[in-house]
Scaffold this motif. Structure first.
Motif: not given
Length: 124
Positions: A42-56
């Motif tokens: 959802i965050l990626a679709a809104l262009d609000k994704d964060k790398l630390p969340l993806l790493y986790a």
């Protein structure tokens, strides 16, 4: 636009996958993996994704893959059942472990795709 649609469809899949874990013997960590994967989509679709969340999430999926790979390999060696339709029994723990392995692998692939896209976008 296609990226947003795909991301939201994947988010819906992960919400469904997390929701059906309620009757699983070990639901909490699976629900956490699937619901955070949905959040990342959802965050990626809104262009609000964060790398630390993806790493986790990559770490969480990696741990689940490591914990279930033996069961998946047992299914490859001994099972000829369809992992989706086969009945889970105490005599065939590889059915549950195989499903869990594939679920974690799906999460890992999707989140790695989001990570790669985010990393590439940040380097431009």
């Amino acid at each position: 636009m296609i990226f947003k649609i795909v991301s939201l469809l994947l988010a819906a899949y992960f919400i469904f996958a997390g929701a059906v874990q309620y009757n699983d013997p070990d639901p909490l960590h699976w629900m956490l993996l699937y619901f955070t994967s949905s959040l990342a989509c959802i965050l990626a679709a809104l262009d609000k994704d964060k790398l630390p969340l993806l790493y986790a999430i990559i770490g969480m999926a990696g741990i689940e893959i490591a914990a279930t790979i033996d069961g998946f390999l047992d299914w490859l060696r001994t099972g000829n059942e369809n992992l989706i339709t086969a009945k889970m029994t105490d005599e065939k723990p590889y059915i549950e472990l195989g499903r869990e392995f594939l679920g974690a692998l799906i999460s890992l692939v999707v989140i790695t795709w989001l990570w790669y896209r985010k990393r590439t976008k940040n380097s431009k």
